[in-house]
Structures are given as structure tokens and as C-alpha cells.
Enzyme design. Structure first.
Site, PDB file in Angstrom:
ATOM      1  N   SER A   1      -9.574 -14.252  17.741  1.00  0.00           N
ATOM      2  CA  SER A   1      -9.544 -14.752  16.360  1.00  0.00           C
ATOM      3  C   SER A   1      -8.289 -15.606  16.228  1.00  0.00           C
ATOM      4  CB  SER A   1      -9.545 -13.600  15.348  1.00  0.00           C
ATOM      5  OG  SER A   1      -8.522 -12.678  15.616  1.00  0.00           O
TER       6      SER A   1
ATOM      7  N   GLU B   1      -5.348 -17.561  13.629  1.00  0.00           N
ATOM      8  CA  GLU B   1      -4.724 -17.625  12.307  1.00  0.00           C
ATOM      9  C   GLU B   1      -4.178 -19.027  12.046  1.00  0.00           C
ATOM     10  OE1 GLU B   1      -2.487 -14.165  11.038  1.00  0.00           O
ATOM     11  OE2 GLU B   1      -0.915 -15.500  10.309  1.00  0.00           O
TER      12      GLU B   1
ATOM     13  N   THR C   1      -3.612 -18.067   6.102  1.00  0.00           N
ATOM     14  CA  THR C   1      -2.505 -17.348   5.450  1.00  0.00           C
ATOM     15  C   THR C   1      -2.356 -17.815   4.006  1.00  0.00           C
ATOM     16  OG1 THR C   1      -0.835 -18.954   6.108  1.00  0.00           O
ATOM     17  CG2 THR C   1      -1.241 -17.140   7.635  1.00  0.00           C
TER      18      THR C   1
ATOM     19  N   ARG D   1       0.960  -6.842   1.649  1.00  0.00           N
ATOM     20  CA  ARG D   1       1.925  -6.656   0.574  1.00  0.00           C
ATOM     21  C   ARG D   1       2.549  -7.996   0.182  1.00  0.00           C
ATOM     22  NH1 ARG D   1       6.681  -2.897  -0.417  1.00  0.00           N
ATOM     23  NH2 ARG D   1       5.700  -1.413   0.956  1.00  0.00           N
TER      24      ARG D   1
ATOM     25  N   ASP E   1       6.111 -10.487   0.752  1.00  0.00           N
ATOM     26  CA  ASP E   1       7.531 -10.126   0.795  1.00  0.00           C
ATOM     27  C   ASP E   1       8.165 -10.105  -0.590  1.00  0.00           C
ATOM     28  OD1 ASP E   1       8.007  -9.522   3.514  1.00  0.00           O
ATOM     29  OD2 ASP E   1       7.651 -11.637   3.964  1.00  0.00           O
TER      30      ASP E   1
ATOM     31  N   ALA F   1       0.410  -2.921   0.274  1.00  0.00           N
ATOM     32  CA  ALA F   1      -0.885  -3.331   0.826  1.00  0.00           C
ATOM     33  C   ALA F   1      -1.933  -2.216   0.697  1.00  0.00           C
ATOM     34  CB  ALA F   1      -0.714  -3.733   2.289  1.00  0.00           C
TER      35      ALA F   1
ATOM     36  N   TYR G   1       2.813  -3.277  12.871  1.00  0.00           N
ATOM     37  CA  TYR G   1       4.100  -3.728  13.414  1.00  0.00           C
ATOM     38  C   TYR G   1       4.480  -2.977  14.691  1.00  0.00           C
ATOM     39  CZ  TYR G   1       3.979  -5.886   8.911  1.00  0.00           C
ATOM     40  OH  TYR G   1       3.564  -6.638   7.844  1.00  0.00           O
TER      41      TYR G   1
ATOM     42  N   HIS H   1       8.081  -2.356  11.060  1.00  0.00           N
ATOM     43  CA  HIS H   1       8.476  -3.309  10.014  1.00  0.00           C
ATOM     44  C   HIS H   1       9.978  -3.160   9.745  1.00  0.00           C
ATOM     45  CE1 HIS H   1       8.871  -5.241   6.102  1.00  0.00           C
ATOM     46  NE2 HIS H   1       7.696  -5.811   6.314  1.00  0.00           N
TER      47      HIS H   1
ATOM     48  N   ALA I   1      10.878  -0.742   7.050  1.00  0.00           N
ATOM     49  CA  ALA I   1      10.271   0.600   7.041  1.00  0.00           C
ATOM     50  C   ALA I   1      11.371   1.652   7.156  1.00  0.00           C
ATOM     51  CB  ALA I   1       9.297   0.733   8.208  1.00  0.00           C
TER      52      ALA I   1
ATOM     53  N   LYS J   1      -3.580   2.710   5.114  1.00  0.00           N
ATOM     54  CA  LYS J   1      -4.392   1.505   4.875  1.00  0.00           C
ATOM     55  C   LYS J   1      -5.783   1.670   5.494  1.00  0.00           C
ATOM     56  CE  LYS J   1      -1.040  -1.439   6.308  1.00  0.00           C
ATOM     57  NZ  LYS J   1      -0.213  -2.659   6.487  1.00  0.00           N
TER      58      LYS J   1
ATOM     59  N   GLN K   1       1.830  -7.872  14.016  1.00  0.00           N
ATOM     60  CA  GLN K   1       2.921  -8.841  14.085  1.00  0.00           C
ATOM     61  C   GLN K   1       3.060  -9.282  15.537  1.00  0.00           C
ATOM     62  OE1 GLN K   1       4.617 -11.187  12.959  1.00  0.00           O
ATOM     63  NE2 GLN K   1       5.635 -10.031  11.331  1.00  0.00           N
TER      64      GLN K   1
ATOM     65  N   PHE L   1      12.726 -16.998  13.589  1.00  0.00           N
ATOM     66  CA  PHE L   1      11.610 -16.334  12.930  1.00  0.00           C
ATOM     67  C   PHE L   1      11.514 -14.874  13.392  1.00  0.00           C
ATOM     68  CE2 PHE L   1       6.755 -16.219  12.408  1.00  0.00           C
ATOM     69  CZ  PHE L   1       6.863 -15.936  11.060  1.00  0.00           C
TER      70      PHE L   1
ATOM     71  N   HIS M   1      -5.609 -11.724  18.514  1.00  0.00           N
ATOM     72  CA  HIS M   1      -5.488 -12.529  17.295  1.00  0.00           C
ATOM     73  C   HIS M   1      -4.357 -13.529  17.549  1.00  0.00           C
ATOM     74  CE1 HIS M   1      -5.765 -13.524  13.067  1.00  0.00           C
ATOM     75  NE2 HIS M   1      -4.458 -13.325  12.910  1.00  0.00           N
TER      76      HIS M   1
HETATM   77  P1  FAD Z   1       2.597  -2.680   3.710  1.00  0.00           P
HETATM   78  O1  FAD Z   1       1.440  -2.282   4.515  1.00  0.00           O
HETATM   79  O2  FAD Z   1       2.609  -2.340   2.273  1.00  0.00           O
HETATM   80  O3  FAD Z   1       3.904  -2.092   4.398  1.00  0.00           O
HETATM   81  C1  FAD Z   1       4.087  -2.202   5.804  1.00  0.00           C
HETATM   82  C2  FAD Z   1       5.446  -1.617   6.167  1.00  0.00           C
HETATM   83  O4  FAD Z   1       6.483  -2.392   5.601  1.00  0.00           O
HETATM   84  C3  FAD Z   1       5.627  -0.212   5.663  1.00  0.00           C
HETATM   85  O5  FAD Z   1       6.322   0.540   6.603  1.00  0.00           O
HETATM   86  C4  FAD Z   1       6.447  -0.438   4.414  1.00  0.00           C
HETATM   87  O6  FAD Z   1       7.162   0.708   4.054  1.00  0.00           O
HETATM   88  C5  FAD Z   1       7.356  -1.570   4.845  1.00  0.00           C
HETATM   89  N1  FAD Z   1       7.854  -2.410   3.763  1.00  0.00           N
HETATM   90  C6  FAD Z   1       7.420  -3.632   3.447  1.00  0.00           C
HETATM   91  N2  FAD Z   1       8.126  -4.121   2.406  1.00  0.00           N
HETATM   92  C7  FAD Z   1       8.991  -3.181   2.069  1.00  0.00           C
HETATM   93  C8  FAD Z   1       9.971  -3.075   1.075  1.00  0.00           C
HETATM   94  N3  FAD Z   1      10.193  -4.057   0.220  1.00  0.00           N
HETATM   95  N4  FAD Z   1      10.691  -1.943   1.017  1.00  0.00           N
HETATM   96  C9  FAD Z   1      10.465  -0.933   1.886  1.00  0.00           C
HETATM   97  N5  FAD Z   1       9.569  -0.975   2.860  1.00  0.00           N
HETATM   98  C10 FAD Z   1       8.825  -2.077   2.945  1.00  0.00           C
HETATM   99  N6  FAD Z   1       2.818 -12.582   4.333  1.00  0.00           N
HETATM  100  C11 FAD Z   1       2.411 -13.468   3.382  1.00  0.00           C
HETATM  101  O7  FAD Z   1       3.085 -13.648   2.366  1.00  0.00           O
HETATM  102  N7  FAD Z   1       1.238 -14.185   3.539  1.00  0.00           N
HETATM  103  C12 FAD Z   1       0.432 -14.017   4.621  1.00  0.00           C
HETATM  104  O8  FAD Z   1      -0.607 -14.682   4.719  1.00  0.00           O
HETATM  105  C13 FAD Z   1       0.828 -13.085   5.634  1.00  0.00           C
HETATM  106  N8  FAD Z   1       0.056 -12.859   6.724  1.00  0.00           N
HETATM  107  C14 FAD Z   1       0.427 -11.903   7.644  1.00  0.00           C
HETATM  108  C15 FAD Z   1      -0.423 -11.626   8.727  1.00  0.00           C
HETATM  109  C16 FAD Z   1      -0.084 -10.669   9.676  1.00  0.00           C
HETATM  110  C17 FAD Z   1      -1.037 -10.372  10.815  1.00  0.00           C
HETATM  111  C18 FAD Z   1       1.174  -9.982   9.561  1.00  0.00           C
HETATM  112  C19 FAD Z   1       1.585  -8.971  10.606  1.00  0.00           C
HETATM  113  C20 FAD Z   1       2.019 -10.232   8.478  1.00  0.00           C
HETATM  114  C21 FAD Z   1       1.658 -11.186   7.512  1.00  0.00           C
HETATM  115  N9  FAD Z   1       2.461 -11.453   6.391  1.00  0.00           N
HETATM  116  C22 FAD Z   1       2.065 -12.371   5.448  1.00  0.00           C
HETATM  117  C23 FAD Z   1       3.767 -10.778   6.236  1.00  0.00           C
HETATM  118  C24 FAD Z   1       3.689  -9.501   5.358  1.00  0.00           C
HETATM  119  O9  FAD Z   1       3.378  -9.838   4.032  1.00  0.00           O
HETATM  120  C25 FAD Z   1       5.073  -8.824   5.437  1.00  0.00           C
HETATM  121  O10 FAD Z   1       5.297  -8.352   6.734  1.00  0.00           O
HETATM  122  C26 FAD Z   1       5.317  -7.748   4.393  1.00  0.00           C
HETATM  123  O11 FAD Z   1       6.716  -7.470   4.355  1.00  0.00           O
HETATM  124  C27 FAD Z   1       4.609  -6.428   4.660  1.00  0.00           C
HETATM  125  O12 FAD Z   1       3.279  -6.562   4.423  1.00  0.00           O
HETATM  126  P2  FAD Z   1       2.245  -5.374   4.753  1.00  0.00           P
HETATM  127  O13 FAD Z   1       0.942  -5.787   4.231  1.00  0.00           O
HETATM  128  O14 FAD Z   1       2.347  -4.977   6.157  1.00  0.00           O
HETATM  129  O15 FAD Z   1       2.884  -4.218   3.825  1.00  0.00           O
END
Ligand code: FAD
Length: 282
Positions: free
Chosen positions: A7, A9, A40, A98, A100, A111, A131, A135, A138, A151, A162, A202, A252
Site C-alpha cells: 500500500s 501513502e 494524509t 489523533r 499532533d 485516536a 510505533y 510514540h 507515550a 484501538k 511509523q 524528521f 505500507h
Molecule cells: P493515539 O493512538 O491516540 O496515541 C498513540 C500514542 O501516542 C499513545 O501511546 C499516546 O499515549 C501517545 N500520545 C500521542 N499524543 C500524545 C500526547 N499529546 N500526550 C501524551 N501521549 C500522547 N498525523 C497527521 O496529522 N495527519 C496524518 O495524515 C497522519 N498520518 C499518519 C500515518 C501513520 C501511519 C502514522 C504512524 C502517523 C501519522 N500521523 C499523522 C501522525 C500522528 O497523528 C501522530 O503520531 C500523533 O502524535 C499520534 O497519533 P495516533 O493516532 O497514533 O494517536
């Protein structure tokens, strides 16, 4: 016998020049019959053109198209409305994230809550992020994996990771996910290096480790992007090869919207992992 399943991205183009390379990349990647291509997305409203690109992509390609969606910049009702529109326009795959930054008072916290919402609305195949090196925010590795499990329990069908550069980091993560009871595919996110210095920056933000040996490999190549890209494809092919030996058949790939780049990686994977002709023993 191993067979590759890819796949890709992509990110939405920001100007007419990027638009041209975006569509050229899409055309090239489609020939690899990917499981899906994903687009994205920033916080809601960050890119007003995002949804149009998503719908155009859905019209243009024969494979499934996954829209990334984040909890940031929109409340629950706005996200529900958006998902309703996407579904109406034929989008059936989501990468639920989620995003950032801290959540505003009326935003979904994470998320998991977004997966719950999309699952409740129904009609979507929901993918989520994972991750391998944990993360960066985390509380602990165990807490991070517990979030991945939550999730999946909420309805996610696969975890896209990631990027990482050492196969062992992914394999340990896959093992830890399995030990935590995660029973959906964990799919490695592969980032071929197109520009080493940018990847270093990055990676630091994402908590991904760049192996020391890469310093030597890319030494003296600043400004020589063509050679860097060739090396990037070779290193990514080697990584996929190492993963494939451990049974990984789904990849991916982060395309960076660069034509004639990821295609080289995809060609390598298709060639290397294609089923071998059966040898008749006389
Ligand atoms: P969650 O599943 O909610 O959390 C994942 C982990 O991060 C948990 O352990 C959680 O506790 C920790 N965490 C995250 N933020 C915090 C916080 N503020 N405080 C404490 N703990 C925290 N981002 C975009 O904006 N747009 C995209 O299109 C996008 N695509 C992505 C695609 C992939 C395959 C990946 C791996 C990441 C992508 N991201 C994207 C980045 C993602 O939004 C960030 O990594 C974000 O910080 C965590 O998202 P999540 O959905 O994994 O969060």
C-alpha cells in the site's frame, strides 16, 4: 511461497507543480495493484483541498483509497458529518489518527475515540497508527502498546507503523503486539530515504532511530540527491528483504509523492518476492 502486498501513502499537493508530480506518482504506483493508497491530512480546515483530492483519487484509481482523518481541529459532530460525506462519496477506508498537539475542550481526546466514532457510524475499514520504537510522548512502551490494543478493540482492522530503519525494531514490536493480544495485521511503514538530512530531522521528531552506519553511507553526499535516492531505495529494499525473511509480506510505503523513486523500490519488492517458478525434479 512469499508474495508482496503493497500500500502507498501520499500527501495532498499544495501547488500546480506538486499536483503534476502527485498524479504522475499515482499513475506509476497503480501499476503495482496496491491493496490501497492513502492520503494524509492535517487538522480539519488545514487543507480545504484535501477532500477534493481524496475524491479525485478515488475516481482515478482502481484500488481502494483510504482517507487519513485526525481528531484535531474538529469536534465530534463535525467529524461525523465529514465521515458521512466521505462515505457518500465512496470512501470506505480510513486511517484514524489523533494528530499532533493537545485536544481542545470539544475535540475527541485520541485516536481510540475516533475509531469508536467511525465504528459506530459503520461502513468503514479502519486502520490505525503504531510505533515500533514507541510514540515519543507515550508514558511507556507498555502504555503505547495498550493504546494500540484499545484501538483494535474499538474496531481497527490493521496497524500501519511509523517508519523505522532496523528490522529488529519492527519484529520486536510485532511480537509485543501479539503478546498483548493484538490479532490484526501489523504492517511495517517503509520510508525510503530521499534526502538524508531531512530524514534525520524528521526522524528526531518522530522518535525513529537513524542507524549510525547511515552516517557513513551518506557521508559527502549532501547536494547529490540522485545518489542519495538510489541508496535510499537500496536500503529500503534490504530492510524489506530482512522483514520478508521473518514472514512479513505486507508493506505500507511512504511515497513522498516522488515519481520514479518509490516505483524502483516497488519493482525490487515485486521482483524479489514474486513466487519462484516450480522446478520439476527429474
Ligand atoms: P493515539 O493512538 O491516540 O496515541 C498513540 C500514542 O501516542 C499513545 O501511546 C499516546 O499515549 C501517545 N500520545 C500521542 N499524543 C500524545 C500526547 N499529546 N500526550 C501524551 N501521549 C500522547 N498525523 C497527521 O496529522 N495527519 C496524518 O495524515 C497522519 N498520518 C499518519 C500515518 C501513520 C501511519 C502514522 C504512524 C502517523 C501519522 N500521523 C499523522 C501522525 C500522528 O497523528 C501522530 O503520531 C500523533 O502524535 C499520534 O497519533 P495516533 O493516532 O497514533 O494517536
Amino acid at each position: 511461497m512469499s508474495q508482496v502486498d503493497l500500500s502507498f501513502e501520499l500527501f495532498p499537493p499544495k501547488n500546480p507543480k506538486q499536483e503534476a508530480t502527485f498524479w504522475r506518482t499515482v499513475g506509476q504506483l497503480e501499476t503495482f495493484a496496491p491493496s490501497f493508497v492513502s492520503l494524509t491530512r492535517g487538522a480539519l480546515g488545514a487543507s480545504t483541498d484535501h477532500d477534493q483530492v481524496l475524491f479525485d483519487l478515488h475516481q482515478a484509481v482502481s484500488c481502494r483509497v483510504a482517507g487519513h482523518i485526525t481528531t484535531r481541529g474538529a469536534n465530534r459532530d463535525e467529524l461525523s458529518k465529514l465521515l458521512g460525506e466521505w462515505h457518500q462519496r465512496g470512501i470506505r477506508d480510513l486511517v484514524a489518527l489523533r494528530g499532533d498537539g493537545e485536544a481542545a475542550a470539544d475535540e475527541l481526546p485520541d485516536a481510540t475515540a475516533l475509531v469508536e466514532l467511525a465504528h459506530e457510524l459503520g461502513g468503514f475499514d479502519i486502520k490505525v497508527a503504531g510505533y515500533p520504537e514507541t510514540h515519543p510522548k507515550a508514558q511507556s512502551r507498555a502504555a503505547d502498546i495498550a493504546v494500540a490494543k484499545a484501538k483494535v478493540d474499538a474496531g481497527a482492522s490493521e496497524i500501519l507503523t511509523q517508519f523505522f530503519f532496523e528490522a529488529d525494531d519492527f519484529l520486536r514490536y510485532r511480537d509485543d503486539c501479539a503478546a498483548a493480544g493484538i490479532d490484526v495485521p501489523v504492517v511495517p511503514g517503509i520510508l525510503p530515504i530521499a534526502d538524508y538530512q531531512r530524514v534525520r530531522q524528521f526522524a528526531a521528531q518522530c522518535g525513529a532511530t537513524v542507524p549510525d552506519r547511515f552516517e557513513v553511507i551518506f557521508e559527502g553526499l549532501e547536494g547529490n540527491i540522485a545518489v542519495q535516492r538510489d541508496l535510499g531505495v537500496d536500503l529500503a529494499s534490504e530492510l524489506c528483504d530482512n522483514l520478508n525473511r521473518e514472514g512479513v509480506e505486507r508493506f505500507h510505503i511512504y511515497t513522498l509523492n516522488i515519481p520514479n523513486f518509490v516505483t524502483k523500490l516497488a519493482e525490487n519488492l515485486v521482483r524479489e518476492f514474486a513466487p519462484q517458478p516450480i522446478r520439476l525434479v527429474s
